[in-house]
Structure formats: C-alpha cells, structure tokens
Design a protein around this motif. Structure first.
Motif, PDB file in Angstrom:
ATOM      1  N   PRO A  89      49.827  46.462 -27.117  1.00  0.00           N
ATOM      2  CA  PRO A  89      50.456  47.514 -27.924  1.00  0.00           C
ATOM      3  C   PRO A  89      51.926  47.725 -27.561  1.00  0.00           C
ATOM      4  O   PRO A  89      52.319  47.571 -26.401  1.00  0.00           O
ATOM      5  CB  PRO A  89      49.616  48.752 -27.615  1.00  0.00           C
ATOM      6  N   LYS A  90      52.716  48.081 -28.572  1.00  0.00           N
ATOM      7  CA  LYS A  90      54.161  48.284 -28.374  1.00  0.00           C
ATOM      8  C   LYS A  90      54.462  49.423 -27.394  1.00  0.00           C
ATOM      9  O   LYS A  90      55.464  49.403 -26.683  1.00  0.00           O
ATOM     10  CB  LYS A  90      54.814  48.640 -29.723  1.00  0.00           C
ATOM     11  N   GLU A  91      53.559  50.418 -27.362  1.00  0.00           N
ATOM     12  CA  GLU A  91      53.837  51.637 -26.585  1.00  0.00           C
ATOM     13  C   GLU A  91      54.013  51.359 -25.096  1.00  0.00           C
ATOM     14  O   GLU A  91      54.709  52.094 -24.407  1.00  0.00           O
ATOM     15  CB  GLU A  91      52.714  52.671 -26.753  1.00  0.00           C
ATOM     16  N   VAL A  92      53.367  50.284 -24.602  1.00  0.00           N
ATOM     17  CA  VAL A  92      53.407  50.060 -23.153  1.00  0.00           C
ATOM     18  C   VAL A  92      54.835  49.882 -22.668  1.00  0.00           C
ATOM     19  O   VAL A  92      55.179  50.306 -21.567  1.00  0.00           O
ATOM     20  CB  VAL A  92      52.543  48.839 -22.722  1.00  0.00           C
ATOM     21  N   GLU A  93      55.679  49.257 -23.498  1.00  0.00           N
ATOM     22  CA  GLU A  93      57.065  49.079 -23.070  1.00  0.00           C
ATOM     23  C   GLU A  93      57.880  50.343 -23.326  1.00  0.00           C
ATOM     24  O   GLU A  93      58.682  50.749 -22.505  1.00  0.00           O
ATOM     25  CB  GLU A  93      57.726  47.943 -23.851  1.00  0.00           C
ATOM     26  N   GLU A  94      57.654  50.931 -24.511  1.00  0.00           N
ATOM     27  CA  GLU A  94      58.518  52.034 -24.932  1.00  0.00           C
ATOM     28  C   GLU A  94      58.571  53.177 -23.930  1.00  0.00           C
ATOM     29  O   GLU A  94      59.650  53.671 -23.586  1.00  0.00           O
ATOM     30  CB  GLU A  94      58.079  52.529 -26.309  1.00  0.00           C
ATOM     31  N   SER A  95      57.407  53.569 -23.411  1.00  0.00           N
ATOM     32  CA  SER A  95      57.404  54.692 -22.472  1.00  0.00           C
ATOM     33  C   SER A  95      58.172  54.329 -21.203  1.00  0.00           C
ATOM     34  O   SER A  95      58.848  55.179 -20.612  1.00  0.00           O
ATOM     35  CB  SER A  95      55.969  55.095 -22.143  1.00  0.00           C
ATOM     36  N   ALA A  96      58.110  53.060 -20.811  1.00  0.00           N
ATOM     37  CA  ALA A  96      58.839  52.647 -19.612  1.00  0.00           C
ATOM     38  C   ALA A  96      60.352  52.702 -19.841  1.00  0.00           C
ATOM     39  O   ALA A  96      61.105  53.107 -18.960  1.00  0.00           O
ATOM     40  CB  ALA A  96      58.429  51.240 -19.205  1.00  0.00           C
ATOM     41  N   TYR A  97      60.772  52.293 -21.055  1.00  0.00           N
ATOM     42  CA  TYR A  97      62.203  52.356 -21.365  1.00  0.00           C
ATOM     43  C   TYR A  97      62.699  53.797 -21.359  1.00  0.00           C
ATOM     44  O   TYR A  97      63.793  54.090 -20.892  1.00  0.00           O
ATOM     45  CB  TYR A  97      62.489  51.731 -22.736  1.00  0.00           C
ATOM     46  N   VAL A  98      61.875  54.695 -21.883  1.00  0.00           N
ATOM     47  CA  VAL A  98      62.244  56.107 -21.893  1.00  0.00           C
ATOM     48  C   VAL A  98      62.463  56.593 -20.465  1.00  0.00           C
ATOM     49  O   VAL A  98      63.379  57.364 -20.180  1.00  0.00           O
ATOM     50  CB  VAL A  98      61.152  56.940 -22.608  1.00  0.00           C
ATOM     51  N   ASP A  99      61.630  56.075 -19.541  1.00  0.00           N
ATOM     52  CA  ASP A  99      61.792  56.451 -18.135  1.00  0.00           C
ATOM     53  C   ASP A  99      62.968  55.755 -17.472  1.00  0.00           C
ATOM     54  O   ASP A  99      63.195  55.916 -16.276  1.00  0.00           O
ATOM     55  CB  ASP A  99      60.511  56.120 -17.348  1.00  0.00           C
ATOM     56  N   GLY A 100      63.680  54.935 -18.235  1.00  0.00           N
ATOM     57  CA  GLY A 100      64.896  54.322 -17.712  1.00  0.00           C
ATOM     58  C   GLY A 100      64.692  52.987 -17.013  1.00  0.00           C
ATOM     59  O   GLY A 100      65.582  52.527 -16.294  1.00  0.00           O
ATOM     60  N   ALA A 101      63.546  52.356 -17.221  1.00  0.00           N
ATOM     61  CA  ALA A 101      63.319  51.053 -16.574  1.00  0.00           C
ATOM     62  C   ALA A 101      64.134  49.972 -17.282  1.00  0.00           C
ATOM     63  O   ALA A 101      64.406  50.073 -18.472  1.00  0.00           O
ATOM     64  CB  ALA A 101      61.839  50.698 -16.625  1.00  0.00           C
ATOM     65  N   SER A 102      64.542  48.950 -16.523  1.00  0.00           N
ATOM     66  CA  SER A 102      65.275  47.846 -17.138  1.00  0.00           C
ATOM     67  C   SER A 102      64.296  46.878 -17.792  1.00  0.00           C
ATOM     68  O   SER A 102      63.095  46.896 -17.518  1.00  0.00           O
ATOM     69  CB  SER A 102      66.095  47.110 -16.086  1.00  0.00           C
ATOM     70  N   LEU A 103      64.840  46.023 -18.645  1.00  0.00           N
ATOM     71  CA  LEU A 103      64.003  45.046 -19.344  1.00  0.00           C
ATOM     72  C   LEU A 103      63.285  44.121 -18.361  1.00  0.00           C
ATOM     73  O   LEU A 103      62.113  43.800 -18.523  1.00  0.00           O
ATOM     74  CB  LEU A 103      64.889  44.227 -20.290  1.00  0.00           C
ATOM     75  N   PHE A 104      64.009  43.707 -17.327  1.00  0.00           N
ATOM     76  CA  PHE A 104      63.418  42.791 -16.348  1.00  0.00           C
ATOM     77  C   PHE A 104      62.248  43.462 -15.635  1.00  0.00           C
ATOM     78  O   PHE A 104      61.206  42.865 -15.394  1.00  0.00           O
ATOM     79  CB  PHE A 104      64.473  42.355 -15.326  1.00  0.00           C
ATOM     80  N   LYS A 105      62.438  44.745 -15.338  1.00  0.00           N
ATOM     81  CA  LYS A 105      61.392  45.493 -14.653  1.00  0.00           C
ATOM     82  C   LYS A 105      60.176  45.636 -15.565  1.00  0.00           C
ATOM     83  O   LYS A 105      59.040  45.453 -15.130  1.00  0.00           O
ATOM     84  CB  LYS A 105      61.919  46.869 -14.254  1.00  0.00           C
ATOM     85  N   VAL A 106      60.431  45.953 -16.829  1.00  0.00           N
ATOM     86  CA  VAL A 106      59.327  46.079 -17.791  1.00  0.00           C
ATOM     87  C   VAL A 106      58.565  44.763 -17.860  1.00  0.00           C
ATOM     88  O   VAL A 106      57.338  44.733 -17.882  1.00  0.00           O
ATOM     89  CB  VAL A 106      59.874  46.463 -19.186  1.00  0.00           C
ATOM     90  N   PHE A 107      59.323  43.665 -17.851  1.00  0.00           N
ATOM     91  CA  PHE A 107      58.673  42.360 -17.963  1.00  0.00           C
ATOM     92  C   PHE A 107      57.741  42.095 -16.785  1.00  0.00           C
ATOM     93  O   PHE A 107      56.563  41.810 -16.973  1.00  0.00           O
ATOM     94  CB  PHE A 107      59.723  41.253 -18.077  1.00  0.00           C
ATOM     95  N   TYR A 108      58.275  42.241 -15.561  1.00  0.00           N
ATOM     96  CA  TYR A 108      57.403  41.818 -14.460  1.00  0.00           C
ATOM     97  C   TYR A 108      56.524  42.926 -13.888  1.00  0.00           C
ATOM     98  O   TYR A 108      55.581  42.643 -13.155  1.00  0.00           O
ATOM     99  CB  TYR A 108      58.184  41.061 -13.372  1.00  0.00           C
ATOM    100  N   LYS A 109      56.804  44.172 -14.259  1.00  0.00           N
ATOM    101  CA  LYS A 109      55.926  45.248 -13.776  1.00  0.00           C
ATOM    102  C   LYS A 109      54.848  45.620 -14.789  1.00  0.00           C
ATOM    103  O   LYS A 109      53.816  46.187 -14.441  1.00  0.00           O
ATOM    104  CB  LYS A 109      56.754  46.511 -13.463  1.00  0.00           C
ATOM    105  N   ILE A 110      55.123  45.353 -16.075  1.00  0.00           N
ATOM    106  CA  ILE A 110      54.165  45.788 -17.101  1.00  0.00           C
ATOM    107  C   ILE A 110      53.598  44.609 -17.881  1.00  0.00           C
ATOM    108  O   ILE A 110      52.379  44.416 -17.939  1.00  0.00           O
ATOM    109  CB  ILE A 110      54.838  46.790 -18.078  1.00  0.00           C
ATOM    110  N   ILE A 111      54.469  43.800 -18.459  1.00  0.00           N
ATOM    111  CA  ILE A 111      54.000  42.728 -19.335  1.00  0.00           C
ATOM    112  C   ILE A 111      53.201  41.670 -18.559  1.00  0.00           C
ATOM    113  O   ILE A 111      52.093  41.302 -18.952  1.00  0.00           O
ATOM    114  CB  ILE A 111      55.189  42.053 -20.061  1.00  0.00           C
ATOM    115  N   VAL A 112      53.766  41.204 -17.452  1.00  0.00           N
ATOM    116  CA  VAL A 112      53.075  40.146 -16.700  1.00  0.00           C
ATOM    117  C   VAL A 112      51.707  40.616 -16.186  1.00  0.00           C
ATOM    118  O   VAL A 112      50.710  39.924 -16.410  1.00  0.00           O
ATOM    119  CB  VAL A 112      53.967  39.604 -15.551  1.00  0.00           C
ATOM    120  N   PRO A 113      51.619  41.789 -15.544  1.00  0.00           N
ATOM    121  CA  PRO A 113      50.290  42.213 -15.087  1.00  0.00           C
ATOM    122  C   PRO A 113      49.278  42.353 -16.227  1.00  0.00           C
ATOM    123  O   PRO A 113      48.116  41.974 -16.073  1.00  0.00           O
ATOM    124  CB  PRO A 113      50.554  43.579 -14.433  1.00  0.00           C
TER     125      PRO A 113
END
Lengths: 278, 302
Positions: A165-189
């Motif tokens: 789902p798209k929401e998994v990234e969006e909330s992280a961006y709102v919290d100020g996470a970088s794209l790289f962080k979103v990738f390896y902390k959220i997408i990869v796991p």
C-alpha cells in the motif's frame, strides 16, 4: 476428498507410483553405486558392496576437482547473487514505486528481453566479453550474469512491491524520513518474502547455469561444479573410475537438495507466479 | 518537498542508471548485433568481411541445417505433448483424488525441475549405457538381453532415446502450474456436475480442461519455444551424434560458433551461425503465431 478404493483408483495410484519410481530409482541407484568399489561395480551393478566406500566421496572431493569447482561456484554464485539482488531490489523499487520521466520507456525496454530468443545473443556477447578481456574469468561471468538479464526477476519483485500500500511510505515522509531511509527501513523489510523468492530462483539459475561456464571458462581450475562433472563424464570414457564420478554427481546435488527442502514452498509458489505473469 | 525530489532523482540515477546501462550493453546490444553479424563472413579473429545475404543463401542449401531443424520440429511436437498429457494427468490425480501419498508425490514429482541439466543428462547417460547402464540391466531382469547395446550409439534409436530425458526433466514444473490452476477452479462447478451424474472423465474434459485453456496455451508456448532453443541436454548426451542423427537447430548453431568442429565441420563461423540464429528467431515467431492460431484464446469466466 475421501480415500476411494475402486479398481480405477488402484490403477491411478499404480501409475503415480510408477512415475515416482521413475524419478527416485535412478537417483537412489547412483547413490548406491557411489558407495562401491569400481571392481564391484563392473562385476555386477546389483551386487551389495562389501563395505560402504565413503572414501569415493573423499576422492571425488580432493582428486577430481570437486572441491575446487565447489569453491569456484560459491564465489560465482555469491558475488552474482549479491550484486544481482542489489540491482534487482533497487530497480524494482525505482521502476514500480517512483515516478520519473522515462520510467515507462525503460520498463518496456527491459521487458523486451523476455521476447528475445537469447540464443542468438551468445556470439555477440562472447565477442563483447572478449573485447573487455572478461573471458576465462569467473569475475567476467559474475559481471555478465549480474548485469545481463533480470527482466523476469524484476517483474516478480516489482509486482510484489507494487502491491504494497502507498500509505506505508507517505506516513514516513510526513515524519521527515529521507527516501533512502524509507527504502531500506520500510520497503526492503516489507518485501523480504519477494526478495527471498527471487534470490532462490537466482541461486538455482546460477547453480544450474551450464552454457555460460562452458562458453567462457577454459581453465580447469576455474570450472564451476556443473562444468566439472560434465568434463569428468567425458574423462571417464577413457579412465574408468565410475564410482567416483557417481559420488561427484551426488555431491553436486547436495546443495540443491538442501535448498529444495528448506524453500520448497517459495519455489513452488514462485513457479506459479512466474508462469502466470510471463 | 524539493529535498525529496532531489533524493528521488539521485536514487533513480544510482539505481536505474548502472543496471540499465548493463542491460543495454550485455543483453540488448548483443541481440541487435547478431542481426549485423549474420551479414558478415567472420571467424572472430581475422577482419570481418561484409557479404550481404550470402550466409542465408548458404543456409538454405545446407542439408545439415535442415536435418537439425527437422529434428527440432519433431521434438517440438512430441516432447511438449508428452509433458502436457503427463503433467495434466498427474495434476488431476493429485488435486482431485485425495490419496494418502499425494502430498509426498507433489514434492517428489517437482524435484527433477530443480536439478541442473548436466545432472539430468548424466543420469540418463548412466541409464542408457551399454555395459553398465540401468536400462539394459533392468531389461535383462525381464529376460530381454541388450547387453553391450548402446542406446545413444545407434543412429536410428538415439534420436528417440533423447525424448524421455527431456520429458522426465520437464514434467515437474508444469505439474505444479497445472495443479495450482486446478485448485483455483470453484468446487461448486464440480458439485453440480456430480449431481448431474458426470463421470470423472466428463468432468475433466467438460469443466477442467476448458477452464484451463489459457494456462495450457501459455505453457505449450513456453515448451515449444524452449525446445527450439535447446542446446545443453543434447550437447551433453550425444553432442548431435551419432552421425548427426540427434543434432538440433540450437546445438548446430552453437557448435558452429563455439564447437570443436563436430557437426557442421567448421568452427567459429560467427557470421554463418548468426544467420542461423536469425532464422531461428523467425521460426520462434512463426511457432508463436501458429500456436495462437491452433489454440484459440477463449476467455472463460467463472
């Protein structure tokens, strides 16, 4: 459904049992022969060995180059898997979840390779590799296999990531996470099941790769495991040491049996996904 | 948000850039180059000479090429049909009949699919061996004496003897695909058919197979195209011999490029081999169109 015992059922079960024997029997026969001496084998292939000759395995390992080729294979697969999986994962993410200009075109061009026969590319590929001085080199094979073709795997993993789902990234961006962080902390796991499936298929594809090593490796010290037993088989037509050849074949199978037993569910599911999408 | 946009640009550049460049260089470019190579007279070492369509002219007069193509055609019909019938049949038994041993069979039947082609080929080389082979020994037990008879050494038999290894190694993959397709068919369809008194055979031909039309079609296409591209199993078992009786189009092309002068005589004839590769490409497209035509793509809703 219930167990039935009509005449038809007996014949169906018999047929399935025959197919099962057709698969198991040759394999068990090779294991059986690999534990005899050559003399026992040549005298009568059904004779029970006096003593189980585990030394055949030791001989295959040290004298017939199985050890060297196993290490070569480990190097070839380990590195190809590492580089290939890295590229497949970041590309699957970039090409399915990031919007950028030219994305559709790049995706279409990669998918084009699914329709190419591949077999006519062997010669130009060889000429290309030769011009880079990458022939007769395991590292050359690693480069060819980790960069060369990945359309099917990209499709498998891309499909998996697209379904998150798209929401998994969006909330992280709102919290100020970088794209790289979103990738390896959220997408990869979250994509681990897909990554594992693709990695298993890559592993089996690399382990079973025969033509690549055959074309590119000419130095026996660089042979992969499959290439090694191919040349051993040719050699055994002149040097009759069959029992050790049998042992080499079984050693070749052991890693695959392990992977199959451990990941049987992923392998069977991945087979279906690949076929439905391809 | 601009910071995120820069990050995105950077990620795309780093992720897609090198991989796409590698793909273009190692996959797309060689495929395109093979079209150009087919117009050259080139052994890979001396300087290439542009000869137009001469390679194609030579190819159409090359009896070894036609023999290899004929062999491939026979395999492309027999092997997929055998795999299809066996795997559909086994899949039906495994999904619709709850035998105690079914779960074990599912795992075992798939197993040959994970074996390397070299191992499959060697297993069959051991089976077919004249003096110490499994087959002759089993036949002897059944009172047929074939001692010393090399199945892969006989020009008339070797060609047919290569079919079982290909089927043996191919069934597992399609079996699993067909099983999953069968499981997806709603049980309610069968229940109403059973109420109407349909036999197993009727249920198979009237419900199961028509509903699987799409997947069978894709699998058949996969198999046929795969057969035309076959190199390794034939290379390992017979390398096209004896006397070219088992040569197939993919192997013929391979030996012309990399071989040790086995089938076609010459080696490293890159230009000519590429011409055959282009012809093979046309055959593959033709095979796809033919299959599309022979098996109409009926969309079934359930």
């Amino acid at each position: 459904m219930k167990q039935k015992n009509g005449f038809a059922d007996y014949s169906w079960r018999l047929l399935m049992a025959l197919w099962a024997i057709g698969i198991l029997f040759p394999l068990l026969w090779i294991v059986f022969e690999s534990l005899k001496t050559n003399r026992e084998f040549f005298a009568d292939i059904w004779s029970i060995p006096e003593k189980l000759k585990w030394v055949n395995y030791a001989n295959a390992w040290t004298l017939l180059g199985v050890k060297q080729s196993m290490f070569n294979t480990l190097y070839y697969i380990g590195l190809s898997l590492l580089i290939g999986m890295f590229f497949t994962t970041v590309n699957a993410y970039a090409l399915t979840r990031l919007d950028f200009r030219g994305r559709k075109l790049i995706w279409a061009m990669i998918m084009l390779s699914l329709f190419l026969p591949g077999i006519n590319a062997l010669v130009p590929q060889y000429v290309l590799m030769r011009s880079f001085s990458l022939t007769n080199s395991l590292t050359g094979l690693v480069i060819l296999d980790s960069l060369g073709e990945s359309a099917l795997y990209l499709m498998l993993l891309g499909g998996f990531m697209a379904s998150l789902p798209k929401e998994v990234e969006e909330s992280a961006y709102v919290d100020g996470a970088s794209l790289f962080k979103v990738f390896y902390k959220i997408i990869v796991p979250l994509s681990i099941p897909g990554i594992v499936t693709v990695a298993i298929f890559k592993f089996m594809g690399l382990y079973n790769n025969f033509l690549g090593p055959l074309i590119y490796l000419s130095d026996p010290r660089k042979y992969t495991i499959g290439l090694n037993i191919y040349y051993l088989n040719i050699l055994m037509q002149y040097k009759t040491n069959w029992v050790t050849l049998f042992a080499s074949v079984i050693i070749t199978l052991i890693p695959l049996v392990f992977v199959y037993v451990l990941f049987q569910r992923q392998i069977m599911e991945g087979t279906t996904i690949g076929a439905v999408k391809g | 948000m601009t910071k995120l946009r820069i990050q995105k640009r950077l990620f795309v550049l780093l992720a897609v850039g090198p991989a796409f460049a590698g793909y273009m260089l190692f996959t797309l470019y060689p495929n395109l180059m093979s079209a150009y190579y087919s117009l050259l007279d080139w052994n890979g070492i001396s300087s290439a000479r542009f000869i137009g369509l001469s390679n194609f002219k030579r190819m159409f007069g090359d009896e070894y090429m036609w023999a290899a193509l004929r062999h491939s055609l026979i395999y492309a019909v027999t092997v997929p049909l055998l795999i299809l019938v066996i795997s559909l049949f086994l899949a039906y038994l495994l999904t619709n009949r709850g035998y105690r041993e079914s779960a074990f069979y599912k795992v075992l039947f798939f197993f040959p699919n994970v074996l390397p082609m070299v191992v499959i080929a060697l297993i069959w080389a051991f089976i077919y061996d004249g003096n110490f082979g499994l087959l002759n020994s089993v036949l002897k037990g059944l009172t047929f004496d074939y001692d010393g008879y090399y199945w892969l050494g006989d020009e008339k038999i070797a060609f047919w003897a290569l079919i079982p290894p290909q089927v043996w190694g191919g069934v597992g993959f399609y079996l699993i695909i067909f099983m999953n397709a069968m499981i997806a068919i709603p049980k309610s369809l069968y229940e109403s058919a059973i109420l109407d008194g349909a036999t197993h055979f009727q249920r198979l031909t009237v419900i199961t197979l028509p509903l699987m039309n799409g997947i069978i079609r894709v699998c058949l296409l996969f198999m046929v195209l795969g057969i035309f591209k076959t190199i390794d199993i034939v290379l390992i078992l017979t390398n096209g011999g004896p006397a070219g009786s088992t040569d197939v189009i993919g192997l013929y092309m391979f030996n012309l490029s990399f071989g040790k002068g086995v089938a076609g005589g010459g080696m490293h004839t890159y230009g000519y081999a590429s011409a055959i590769g282009m012809f093979l490409f046309v055959i593959l497209v033709g095979a796809k169109l033919l299959i599309d035509k022979l098996i109409p793509n009926k969309q079934v809703e359930f």
